[in-house]
Design a protein around this motif. Structure first.
Motif, mmCIF file in Angstrom:
data_model
loop_
_atom_site.group_PDB
_atom_site.id
_atom_site.type_symbol
_atom_site.label_atom_id
_atom_site.label_comp_id
_atom_site.label_asym_id
_atom_site.label_seq_id
_atom_site.Cartn_x
_atom_site.Cartn_y
_atom_site.Cartn_z
ATOM 1 N N ALA A 152 0.065 -5.921 -12.189
ATOM 2 C CA ALA A 152 0.579 -5.580 -10.870
ATOM 3 C C ALA A 152 0.780 -4.073 -10.805
ATOM 4 N N VAL A 153 0.355 -3.468 -9.711
ATOM 5 C CA VAL A 153 0.431 -2.013 -9.547
ATOM 6 C C VAL A 153 1.406 -1.678 -8.431
ATOM 7 N N VAL A 154 2.318 -0.747 -8.716
ATOM 8 C CA VAL A 154 3.326 -0.311 -7.742
ATOM 9 C C VAL A 154 3.500 1.203 -7.851
ATOM 10 N N PRO A 155 4.131 1.816 -6.828
ATOM 11 C CA PRO A 155 4.422 3.247 -6.932
ATOM 12 C C PRO A 155 5.670 3.497 -7.770
ATOM 13 N N LYS A 156 5.611 4.509 -8.608
ATOM 14 C CA LYS A 156 6.793 4.972 -9.331
ATOM 15 C C LYS A 156 7.226 6.291 -8.703
ATOM 16 N N PRO A 157 8.450 6.381 -8.172
ATOM 17 C CA PRO A 157 8.887 7.614 -7.519
ATOM 18 C C PRO A 157 8.735 8.833 -8.434
ATOM 19 N N ASP A 158 8.224 9.912 -7.853
ATOM 20 C CA ASP A 158 7.992 11.141 -8.604
ATOM 21 C C ASP A 158 8.364 12.328 -7.706
ATOM 22 N N VAL A 167 0.858 -1.187 0.000
ATOM 23 C CA VAL A 167 0.000 0.000 0.000
ATOM 24 C C VAL A 167 0.892 1.234 0.000
ATOM 25 N N PHE A 168 0.555 2.218 -0.825
ATOM 26 C CA PHE A 168 1.395 3.403 -0.936
ATOM 27 C C PHE A 168 0.538 4.652 -1.116
ATOM 28 N N LYS A 169 1.188 5.800 -1.030
ATOM 29 C CA LYS A 169 0.513 7.077 -1.238
ATOM 30 C C LYS A 169 1.004 7.715 -2.524
ATOM 31 N N ALA A 170 0.070 8.250 -3.292
ATOM 32 C CA ALA A 170 0.379 8.968 -4.524
ATOM 33 C C ALA A 170 -0.404 10.279 -4.500
ATOM 34 N N ALA A 171 0.299 11.396 -4.581
ATOM 35 C CA ALA A 171 -0.325 12.724 -4.541
ATOM 36 C C ALA A 171 -1.219 12.876 -3.306
ATOM 37 N N GLY A 172 -0.808 12.255 -2.204
ATOM 38 C CA GLY A 172 -1.560 12.389 -0.962
ATOM 39 C C GLY A 172 -2.655 11.375 -0.774
ATOM 40 N N TYR A 173 -2.948 10.560 -1.784
ATOM 41 C CA TYR A 173 -4.005 9.553 -1.698
ATOM 42 C C TYR A 173 -3.407 8.193 -1.355
ATOM 43 N N ARG A 174 -4.117 7.457 -0.495
ATOM 44 C CA ARG A 174 -3.694 6.097 -0.128
ATOM 45 C C ARG A 174 -4.151 5.132 -1.213
ATOM 46 N N ILE A 175 -3.223 4.375 -1.785
ATOM 47 C CA ILE A 175 -3.513 3.499 -2.921
ATOM 48 C C ILE A 175 -3.311 2.043 -2.520
ATOM 49 N N GLY A 176 -4.361 1.246 -2.675
ATOM 50 C CA GLY A 176 -4.256 -0.202 -2.527
ATOM 51 C C GLY A 176 -4.215 -0.808 -3.923
ATOM 52 N N PRO A 177 -3.180 -1.593 -4.259
ATOM 53 C CA PRO A 177 -3.018 -2.057 -5.642
ATOM 54 C C PRO A 177 -4.090 -3.010 -6.133
ATOM 55 N N SER A 178 -4.706 -3.771 -5.238
ATOM 56 C CA SER A 178 -5.600 -4.853 -5.668
ATOM 57 C C SER A 178 -6.783 -4.360 -6.488
ATOM 58 N N GLU A 179 -7.396 -3.263 -6.063
ATOM 59 C CA GLU A 179 -8.577 -2.757 -6.770
ATOM 60 C C GLU A 179 -8.235 -2.351 -8.198
ATOM 61 N N VAL A 204 0.984 6.272 -9.781
ATOM 62 C CA VAL A 204 0.546 4.890 -9.959
ATOM 63 C C VAL A 204 1.099 4.346 -11.270
ATOM 64 N N LYS A 205 1.795 3.208 -11.170
ATOM 65 C CA LYS A 205 2.297 2.536 -12.372
ATOM 66 C C LYS A 205 1.779 1.110 -12.409
ATOM 67 N N ALA A 206 1.393 0.656 -13.591
ATOM 68 C CA ALA A 206 0.899 -0.710 -13.765
ATOM 69 C C ALA A 206 1.810 -1.483 -14.701
ATOM 70 N N TYR A 207 2.197 -2.657 -14.262
ATOM 71 C CA TYR A 207 2.850 -3.634 -15.136
ATOM 72 C C TYR A 207 1.762 -4.582 -15.623
ATOM 73 N N VAL A 208 1.664 -4.739 -16.940
ATOM 74 C CA VAL A 208 0.554 -5.491 -17.524
ATOM 75 C C VAL A 208 1.065 -6.648 -18.382
ATOM 76 N N VAL A 209 0.535 -7.836 -18.119
ATOM 77 C CA VAL A 209 0.769 -9.003 -18.967
ATOM 78 C C VAL A 209 -0.428 -9.108 -19.908
ATOM 79 N N LEU A 210 -0.155 -9.098 -21.193
ATOM 80 C CA LEU A 210 -1.238 -9.098 -22.178
ATOM 81 C C LEU A 210 -1.763 -10.508 -22.451
ATOM 82 N N ALA A 211 -3.030 -10.564 -22.843
ATOM 83 C CA ALA A 211 -3.646 -11.833 -23.228
ATOM 84 C C ALA A 211 -2.994 -12.329 -24.523
#
Length: 571
Positions: free
Chosen positions: A488-494, A461-473, A501-508
């Protein structure tokens, strides 16, 4: 559901917790409960097959005879109570025999995955001081090369094609067992299993599991499997070397004298359907990653397969409402999500329909798509803050289990501690050691009805622009898009916003990733979630880093982003 139905379900759930009392005997042994007491039943214990087409069956009587012979063979070599025996085998009959035999010795079974490389094996074998290792051709070469780094390792037992190259072959060990061997008597609190965590958030730790922990698992197992009644046939691709395969599949199935399918081979979606059809599987445990792959590969399984599924349990990651809807509509079985961990397993989850098994009458409680469910009978679960106070409904915190149930009785599900790591054991608890909260390290919100809503590992769980972000949703939302197989969603330092918010995506299969698809996926999330939750950046990747238990290693991706930021001179 009508209001009356919801009220009746809630009343029944509360009554179940009110009447549930733990009855843990002073003496208890996993092998006696899962093997010996069924030996004269005439029941079949295992059906097995492998990728090469070989197959067979093993009865409870045969399991008992072979387990005693295995225990006797080790005892003749001086192996006894408290010694660590590494079981480096996949799903095969010898794995179950070894588990039962080690329990009969009063020794500690140490299951290790065949997917481990040399470094992972050395770490665990050396850290545990294992005296014996049992392996087949998948890992024998590794063990022989690294044994110099494991001074306590005295005996390597070879199984199958590895029999001739090991210190002792499996069949020779069983044949050498002393006649008249008597299994050790163990207390319920005695250690039975030493199992290492998957290392999702740091170096793996050895978790000491007592015999009684199996009893602590049973209410959750029965509920998550909708009763596990009748002539149930269980199968799961979960490796028996992990808590999910050992405590959620193999041992509880054997405890109830039912039949489990052992398949030795790689997981493939179509093969999973074929296996369940061929063996008439009625109950299963499938990781969310497996369910996602099956959903994408076979959207309408009823058109191709004749399945007999009565219950599907899932755990390890958040299931999400996309997978939940597919299980309900395409498989015809609402998935029962479950939450637990190696240290204390089967804590929270769902039960789709009424059950009555082993004297346990349990009314089902309706799953809420996206929720982890409610506490299973016998477990006092709460969401707590940093100081150990229970959080009000709707406030996120750390999911925790109390050492005592609501009646003040000790909960038998607890681990004994981390192997040779008292500091880590103490850090797991908050409050009085005898009556305290044990933190899971997972963040969730509990609603007014006691349902938990997963937000992620506390470290995820991380904060981005002051908002608490849970990756699962966000990950669940992305998977709903037809082009996405997993995410998979992770924070990218800014530098400006702290993180984005950054997403790593595996395509179908067959989908090509380009700038247009990035924009489409971002809009897909914007339309469904809060504005601050959409991924500002999307990177397409062939496969997500996973533990061998099927959990996404977001930590690996997060550290990768931090390293990239350092190289850019930002963040």
């Amino acid at each position: 559901m009508h209001d009356t139905d919801a009220r009746d379900s809630s009343d029944s759930y509360e009554n179940l917790h009110r009447v549930w009392r733990w009855r843990v005997p002073d003496e208890f042994n996993i092998a006696e409960a899962c093997c010996t007491r069924w030996a004269a039943s005439g029941r079949n214990a295992l059906r097995w097959e492998d990728e090469g087409g070989a197959s067979g069956r093993l009865s409870y009587a045969e399991l008992e005879v072979q387990a005693r012979a295995f225990a006797a063979g080790l005892a003749a070599r001086g192996v006894g109570r408290g010694d660590r025996v590494a079981i480096v085998l996949a799903q095969r009959p010898e794995t179950a025999v070894a588990q039962m035999g080690v329990a009969m010795l009063g020794a500690l079974a140490m299951p290790l995955s065949v997917l481990f490389g040399p470094e992972a094996l050395v770490w665990r074998l050396a850290d545990s001081g294992a005296r014996v290792a049992v392996a087949d051709e998948a890992t024998l070469a590794h063990l022989l090369r690294l044994r110099a780094e494991c001074p306590a390792l005295e005996l390597i037992v070879g199984v199958g094609a590895a029999e001739g190259d090991a210190d002792c072959g499996w069949r020779a060990l069983l044949a050498a067992g002393a006649a008249g061997f008597e299994p050790a008597r163990t207390r319920a609190d005695d250690a039975a299993v030493l199992i290492y965590t998957s290392g999702t958030t740091g170096p793996p730790k050895g978790v000491l599991i007592p015999h009684r922990a199996l009893l602590g698992n049973l209410p959750g197992f029965v509920c998550s499997q909708n009763g596990f009644a009748g002539e149930a046939v269980f199968w799961s691709p979960a490796d028996w070397a992990w808590t999910g395969g050992l405590m959620d599949a193999l041992l509880p199935t054997l405890f109830f004298g039912r039949e489990i399918v052992a398949f030795r081979g790689r997981f493939q979606p179509e093969r999973a359907f074929e296996l369940m059809q061929r063996h008439g599987v009625t109950h299963t445990f499938l990781f969310p990653t497996a369910l996602k792959a099956m959903m994408k590969a076979v959207p309408a399984p009823a058109e191709r397969y004749a399945l007999k599924l009565e219950a599907v349990m899932s755990a390890g990651e958040a299931v999400g409402d996309a997978v939940f809807a597919w299980c309900r509509d395409a498989l015809g079985v609402p998935v029962n999500e479950m939450f637990g961990q190696t240290e204390m397993n089967y804590l929270v989850g769902n039960c789709a329909r009424s059950v009555d098994e082993a004297g346990l009458a349990v009314p089902g409680w309706p799953a809420r798509p996206g929720s982890m469910g409610r506490a299973y009978p016998g477990h006092r679960v709460a969401v707590i803050d940093d100081e150990g106070r229970e959080c009000p409904p709707g406030v996120p915190g750390d999911v925790a289990l109390h050492r005592l149930d609501r009646h003040g009785d000790p909960d038998p599900i607890f681990f004994l501690g981390y192997w040779r790591n008292e500091a880590a054991t103490r850090a797991k608890y908050t409050g009085d050691p005898a009556a305290s909260w044990c933190r899971t390290g997972d963040t969730a919100v509990m609603d007014a009805d006691g349902y938990l809503w997963y937000q992620g590992r506390s470290d995820d769980v991380f904060k981005a622009a002051g908002y608490r972000i849970g990756p699962s949703e966000i990950e669940n939302c992305l998977v709903k898009h037809a082009a996405v197989a997993n995410a998979a969603v992770v924070p990218k330092p800014d530098a400006e916003r702290g993180a984005v918010v950054k997403a790593y995506v595996v395509l179908a299969p067959g989908v090509q990733g380009d700038a247009a698809l990035v924009g489409e996926l971002q809009q897909h999330v914007r339309e469904r979630l809060a504005p601050y939750e959409y991924p500002k950046e999307i990177e397409f990747i062939e496969a997500l880093p996973m533990t061998t238990t099927g959990k996404v290693q977001r930590r690996v991706l997060r550290l990768q982003e931090e390293e990239r930021a350092r190289q850019r001179g930002g963040g």
